[in-house]
Design an enzyme around this catalytic site. Structure first.
Site, PDB file in Angstrom:
ATOM      1  N   GLY A   1     -17.683  26.710 -14.203  1.00 12.93           N
ATOM      2  CA  GLY A   1     -16.312  26.318 -14.483  1.00 12.93           C
ATOM      3  C   GLY A   1     -15.986  26.431 -15.969  1.00 12.93           C
ATOM      4  O   GLY A   1     -16.327  27.440 -16.611  1.00 12.93           O
TER       5      GLY A   1
ATOM      6  N   GLY B   1     -18.438  27.703 -18.633  1.00 13.74           N
ATOM      7  CA  GLY B   1     -18.819  29.106 -18.768  1.00 13.74           C
ATOM      8  C   GLY B   1     -19.847  29.551 -17.761  1.00 13.74           C
ATOM      9  O   GLY B   1     -19.789  29.173 -16.585  1.00 13.74           O
TER      10      GLY B   1
ATOM     11  N   GLY C   1     -13.859  32.221  -9.685  1.00 14.50           N
ATOM     12  CA  GLY C   1     -15.166  32.794  -9.366  1.00 14.50           C
ATOM     13  C   GLY C   1     -15.041  34.237  -8.890  1.00 14.50           C
ATOM     14  O   GLY C   1     -15.861  35.096  -9.236  1.00 14.50           O
ATOM     15  N   ASP C   2     -14.012  34.523  -8.105  1.00 15.19           N
ATOM     16  CA  ASP C   2     -13.803  35.893  -7.599  1.00 15.19           C
ATOM     17  C   ASP C   2     -13.474  36.842  -8.766  1.00 15.19           C
ATOM     18  O   ASP C   2     -13.908  37.998  -8.794  1.00 15.19           O
ATOM     19  CB  ASP C   2     -12.659  35.925  -6.583  1.00 15.19           C
ATOM     20  CG  ASP C   2     -12.866  34.903  -5.481  1.00 15.19           C
ATOM     21  OD1 ASP C   2     -14.034  34.576  -5.197  1.00 15.19           O
ATOM     22  OD2 ASP C   2     -11.862  34.419  -4.931  1.00 15.19           O
TER      23      ASP C   2
HETATM   24  N1  LIG Z   1     -11.170  25.487 -16.772  1.00 15.66           N
HETATM   25  C1  LIG Z   1     -11.625  26.696 -17.091  1.00 15.66           C
HETATM   26  N2  LIG Z   1     -11.417  27.213 -18.318  1.00 15.66           N
HETATM   27  C2  LIG Z   1     -11.864  28.433 -18.662  1.00 15.66           C
HETATM   28  N3  LIG Z   1     -12.550  29.226 -17.828  1.00 15.66           N
HETATM   29  C3  LIG Z   1     -12.808  28.775 -16.596  1.00 15.66           C
HETATM   30  C4  LIG Z   1     -12.357  27.488 -16.159  1.00 15.66           C
HETATM   31  N4  LIG Z   1     -12.752  27.332 -14.869  1.00 15.66           N
HETATM   32  C5  LIG Z   1     -13.410  28.459 -14.532  1.00 15.66           C
HETATM   33  N5  LIG Z   1     -13.455  29.318 -15.561  1.00 15.66           N
HETATM   34  C6  LIG Z   1     -14.080  30.643 -15.609  1.00 15.66           C
HETATM   35  O1  LIG Z   1     -14.284  31.081 -14.283  1.00 15.66           O
HETATM   36  C7  LIG Z   1     -15.678  31.227 -13.998  1.00 15.66           C
HETATM   37  C8  LIG Z   1     -15.934  30.865 -12.549  1.00 15.66           C
HETATM   38  O2  LIG Z   1     -15.555  29.520 -12.338  1.00 15.66           O
HETATM   39  P1  LIG Z   1     -16.331  28.561 -11.321  1.00 15.66           P
HETATM   40  O3  LIG Z   1     -17.696  28.307 -11.815  1.00 15.66           O
HETATM   41  O4  LIG Z   1     -15.444  27.396 -11.099  1.00 15.66           O
HETATM   42  O5  LIG Z   1     -16.445  29.504 -10.048  1.00 15.66           O
HETATM   43  P2  LIG Z   1     -16.324  29.191  -8.502  1.00 15.66           P
HETATM   44  O6  LIG Z   1     -16.694  27.773  -8.229  1.00 15.66           O
HETATM   45  O7  LIG Z   1     -17.042  30.263  -7.794  1.00 15.66           O
HETATM   46  O8  LIG Z   1     -14.764  29.409  -8.358  1.00 15.66           O
HETATM   47  P3  LIG Z   1     -13.823  29.485  -7.066  1.00 15.66           P
HETATM   48  O9  LIG Z   1     -12.976  28.249  -7.172  1.00 15.66           O
HETATM   49  O10 LIG Z   1     -13.059  30.750  -7.268  1.00 15.66           O
HETATM   50  O11 LIG Z   1     -14.707  29.496  -5.862  1.00 15.66           O
HETATM   51  C9  LIG Z   1     -16.385  30.343 -15.034  1.00 15.66           C
HETATM   52  O12 LIG Z   1     -17.711  30.777 -15.250  1.00 15.66           O
HETATM   53  C10 LIG Z   1     -15.469  30.554 -16.245  1.00 15.66           C
HETATM   54  O13 LIG Z   1     -15.766  31.778 -16.892  1.00 15.66           O
HETATM   55  O1  LIG Z   2     -14.215  29.910   2.949  1.00 18.81           O
HETATM   56  P1  LIG Z   2     -14.628  30.896   1.876  1.00 18.81           P
HETATM   57  O2  LIG Z   2     -14.581  32.296   2.400  1.00 18.81           O
HETATM   58  O3  LIG Z   2     -15.905  30.543   1.203  1.00 18.81           O
HETATM   59  O4  LIG Z   2     -13.542  30.788   0.714  1.00 18.81           O
HETATM   60  C1  LIG Z   2     -12.235  31.177   0.942  1.00 18.81           C
HETATM   61  C2  LIG Z   2     -11.418  30.928  -0.305  1.00 18.81           C
HETATM   62  O5  LIG Z   2     -11.414  29.556  -0.672  1.00 18.81           O
HETATM   63  O6  LIG Z   2     -11.986  31.660  -1.381  1.00 18.81           O
HETATM   64  C3  LIG Z   2     -10.967  32.141  -2.250  1.00 18.81           C
HETATM   65  C4  LIG Z   2     -11.172  31.599  -3.630  1.00 18.81           C
HETATM   66  O7  LIG Z   2     -12.442  31.901  -4.105  1.00 18.81           O
HETATM   67  C5  LIG Z   2      -9.660  31.754  -1.613  1.00 18.81           C
HETATM   68  O8  LIG Z   2      -8.723  32.792  -1.755  1.00 18.81           O
HETATM   69  C6  LIG Z   2     -10.002  31.461  -0.182  1.00 18.81           C
HETATM   70  O9  LIG Z   2      -9.125  30.569   0.453  1.00 18.81           O
END
Ligand SMILES: Nc1ncnc2c1ncn2[C@@H]1O[C@H](COP(=O)(O)OP(=O)(O)OP(=O)(O)O)[C@@H](O)[C@H]1O
Ligand SMILES: O=P(O)(O)OC[C@@]1(O)O[C@H](CO)[C@@H](O)[C@@H]1O
Length: 313
Positions: A226, A229, A255-256
């Protein structure tokens, strides 16, 4: 020639994002804004890859009943549509974003598939993979597709010989790791769940990532954290990146966007440092908007300069 990038979303979603001041459980919550758009992890990755300049193919499973919204997006964004359509409707996932940036996600189960549809999809994906330069397999599995069957599908894709980037969670992640993809991107919570213990320090995260790497013979383990980093175990090296403090609109899709940046850099043969800078920049920008995409190249350029990247000793 631009590399051909294939993203696979087995369980896409229409994301219904609502903004509100503060969520009250058990009460009537009035949203200040709402947005409904086709999404799902691999589709989000594809949108960012397209904005970065890629030749992008999208595949996976889509429900027949609401496929039109997805097809409109693919046409509008220039994504080559190779989805297999199955009976039923693709799920709607609800994302509730509070004023302080906290997100509550209600992810529904989605379409249901049988083995005949899965076997047909596997043949279809193997043919696409043979013509692609790099694959991204991202997201959860639909009902009817077990984690073990998902891992079998992933193993068949890995065997095609192209780099496979894998991003999933829970049992689908644990099973998929056994297929030995080229790169995995768990967030720190997913890594802790896999490890079966809390990972509360950088050292603990690094030890768990190395454990995962060695157990499954995975070259790249990218641990996203998040706002803190990312840590990247690349072969025998460790890298770290830190984005600047961002004003958050929605973290969904960060994350995507990171996976898309990783895929783009690796497909271009960039260094770890350059790839990590791009992945961090596009993911940091993702939190400033609802949904994903990098439409303004000047904004991306400015963000690239603000990412701290270092190799760890
Ligand atoms: N608040 C923030 N400020 C700056 N960068 C961020 C922030 N949140 C996420 N990021 C960036 O996005 C990347 C991925 O975020 P995170 O670790 O939350 O991924 P995730 O949990 O897979 O996300 P998702 O919600 O898409 O599933 C982080 O490594 C960072 O580079
Ligand atoms: O249920 P999954 O497939 O793990 O996650 C789906 C999802 O949360 O992932 C994306 C954000 O990363 C959204 O667009 C979508 O709704």
């Amino acid at each position: 020639m631009s590399p051909v990038l294939l993203t696979i979303t087995l369980n896409p979603a229409l994301d219904l994002t609502g903004q509100l001041a503060q969520l009250q459980r058990g009460a009537v919550n009035v949203m200040t804004q709402g947005n409904l758009h086709p999404a799902g992890k691999g589709i989000n990755v594809a949108r960012v890859l397209k904005d970065l300049g890629g030749q992008v193919q999208v595949s996976g499973l889509l429900g027949a009943d609401n496929q039109g919204e997805f097809q409109q997006l693919f046409a509008a964004e220039g994504l080559e549509d190779h989805f297999q359509v199955v009976p039923g409707a693709t799920r709607i996932n609800v994302k509730l974003v509070e004023a302080d940036g906290e997100v509550t996600e209600l992810n529904f189960p989605g379409i249901e598939v049988d083995e005949a549809a899965i076997a047909q999809l596997q043949q279809h994906l193997l043919a696409l993979a043979a013509r692609a330069d790099l694959l991204v397999v991202a997201g959860s599995l639909p009902r009817g597709l077990s984690p073990e069957r998902g891992a079998e599908l992933l193993r068949a894709l890995v065997a095609v010989g192209k780099p496979v980037l894998f991003d999933s969670s829970k049992a689908a992640l644990t099973a998929g790791l056994t297929a030995g993809p080229f790169l995995v991107k768990p967030n720190e919570h997913e890594l802790a769940e896999w490890a079966g213990r809390p990972l509360e320090s950088r050292a603990a995260l690094m030890a768990a990532a190395e454990g995962l790497q060695h157990k499954h013979g995975i070259q790249h383990v990218v641990v996203s954290r998040g706002a803190d980093g990312v840590l990247w175990r690349a072969g025998e090296q460790w890298w770290r990146a830190q984005p600047p403090r961002m004003s958050v609109v929605s973290t969904v899709g960060a994350g995507d966007s990171m996976v898309a940046g990783l895929a783009w850099g690796l497909a271009q043969g960039w260094s770890i440092e350059q790839t990590l800078r791009l992945a961090s920049a596009v993911s940091a920008l993702a939190v400033t908007q609802v949904g994903v995409g990098v439409k303004d190249k000047a904004v991306l350029e400015a963000m690239l300069a603000r990412i701290e990247v270092e190799q760890l000793a």
